[in-house]
Design an enzyme around this catalytic site. Structure first.
Site, PDB file in Angstrom:
ATOM      1  CG  HIS A  22     -33.366  31.099  47.044  1.00  0.00           C
ATOM      2  ND1 HIS A  22     -32.611  30.986  45.987  1.00  0.00           N
ATOM      3  CD2 HIS A  22     -32.919  30.887  48.004  1.00  0.00           C
ATOM      4  CE1 HIS A  22     -31.432  30.361  46.733  1.00  0.00           C
ATOM      5  NE2 HIS A  22     -31.770  30.481  48.138  1.00  0.00           N
TER       6      HIS A  22
ATOM      7  CG  ASP B  35     -33.221  31.951  54.269  1.00  0.00           C
ATOM      8  OD1 ASP B  35     -32.500  31.518  54.789  1.00  0.00           O
ATOM      9  OD2 ASP B  35     -33.104  32.579  53.098  1.00  0.00           O
TER      10      ASP B  35
END
Length: 440
Positions: free
Chosen positions: A317, A374
């Protein structure tokens, strides 16, 4: 609001900038917030020195002061109004979190009931909106439809678009939060050729969304509580995430005085980008590239090869250099969903194996490429039978709460001005126009 939530930035010294060509010194104040790094207040930089700052992507720039969300990516911390995201996801529900983001504090029983009643009774959309969908091709991406329909809401609900009126702002905020599930479900139903399903006031916010997605007139749709809870957690975990690309877009659009529906439509457009909200859809697309579990090592090797275009999506991320705290919650939720449904899906098996490898492979550990939110949200949504093209729509549904909270905060901030970034110009210097006949 509590005294803590009312705290503003405080001066904590200054830094001095010296112009090497002239020797002129400019003192700039340093401001400190409740948590996180202090900032250098450069609002007087250009007028005092003639310089701009240069910061592509605004990675070192604080564009606003906010009391809504705090992130510490190094430590893997995400707080909404001071509350850890894990506690909210485990102990709260989406509308309670929505109230928290919008109002600044958790509601008491009366406030919670009133808020739920308000949102529930705003879920229907104007009947004429049904006809908007007919203007789109059936195979249009649902996000394209969402941008168009949400942007058009100002044409239907123009009775409360005076952004200077706090009552108007709250009415618009309630309408957006309430109607977004209806609009999203209608986009899905239109794409698959099924009749629109109207909202029901006897269901919770998340149950109502699932009902509008999956119910058909010919038989009763029964809500699965594990499915509903999983969806509720996904909505909570995507509700707000500080000053990301879409939130910054909403604030920038709002700084011009644009109506809230236009601002949220701008946020949806930004969220559609594969580097932002489209990441969980990209996870499923990636899984489709890997034929079998046995071939995973081959694709892991390809992902490590800088010259190979294949990339493992859903790992790492930009902000979190530790385990994404949202992924921690969804990892458990993912297991609950898979166990409850007893799913025997080859792609989900591939995903589970990929997760094991990422958590144990030194390559991933050294680079802190942990499975992110995600990765798990993509798996959960796939398990629930939701098509990949609808993943980002659900993200937009959840993030609408954060967008309207950030938009309201921006409107109420007396220090905010219309957004106007500057640039480092590297084009041609001034030159004289040459008539067409004289150009060689």
């Amino acid at each position: 609001m509590s005294a803590k939530s009312q705290q503003a930035s405080k001066s904590s010294g200054s830094v001095t900038l010296t112009d090497p060509s002239s020797g002129q010194a400019l003192e700039l104040p340093v401001l400190s917030g409740t948590l996180g790094p202090s900032v250098v207040d450069i609002r007087a930089l250009y007028s005092g020195s003639g310089y701009f700052t240069y910061d592509p992507g605004y990675t070192s720039t604080g564009a606003c002061e906010s009391k809504i969300t705090f992130i510490d990516g190094e430590k893997g911390i995400l707080l909404h109004r001071g509350y850890p995201i894990g506690e909210l996801a485990e102990q709260s529900d989406f509308l309670e979190v929505a109230y928290l983001l919008l109002r600044g504090e958790l509601p008491n029983e009366t406030e919670a009931k009133d808020f739920v009643d308000t949102i529930t009774r705003h879920t229907m959309v104007h009947e004429q909106i049904n006809y908007l969908y007919r203007g789109f091709r059936r195979d249009a991406h649902p996000m394209a439809v969402m941008i168009g329909v949400v942007g058009a809401l100002a044409a239907f609900y123009h009775d409360a678009t005076d952004i200077g009126d706090s009552t108007h702002r709250m009415i618009a905020s309630h309408r957006l939060i309430a109607k977004m599930p209806t609009i999203a479900a209608m986009a899905y139903k239109y794409a698959v050729g099924q009749p629109f399903v109207y909202p029901r006031n006897d269901l919770t916010y998340t149950e109502n969304f699932l009902h509008m997605l999956f119910a058909v007139p010919c038989e009763e749709y029964k809500i699965n509580p594990v499915q509903a809870r999983a969806m509720d957690r996904i909505l909570i975990l995507h509700a707000d995430h500080e000053q990301n690309a879409s939130t910054s877009t909403v604030r920038l659009a709002g700084s011009s005085g644009a109506n809230p529906y236009a601002c949220i439509a701008a946020g949806i457009a930004t969220l559609w980008g594969p580097a932002h909200g489209g990441a969980n859809e990209a996870v499923v697309r990636m899984l489709e590239e890997i034929p079998t579990v046995e071939q995973i090592p081959e694709y892991i090797a390809r992902a490590k090869d800088k010259n190979d275009p294949f990339r493992l999506m859903g790992f790492g991320h930009r902000v979190y250099k530790n385990y994404d705290p949202r992924a921690t919650v969804l990892r458990e939720t993912c297991s609950e969903v898979l166990d409850d449904f007893g799913i025997d899906d080859d792609k989900l098996k591939i995903a589970v194996e990929l997760e094991k490898i990422a958590l144990n492979d030194e390559y991933f550990i050294e680079r802190k490429l942990y499975p992110n939110v995600d990765f798990y949200s993509g798996l959960i949504l796939k398990a629930l039978g939701i098509p990949p093209e609808l993943f980002t729509v659900i993200f937009a549904l959840a993030r609408t709460v954060g967008w309207v909270a950030q938009w309201n905060e921006m409107i109420e901030d007396p220090s905010q001005k219309i957004g106007r970034p500057r640039q480092l110009y590297t084009g041609a210097a001034e030159r004289s126009f040459i008539p067409l006949a004289d150009r060689g």
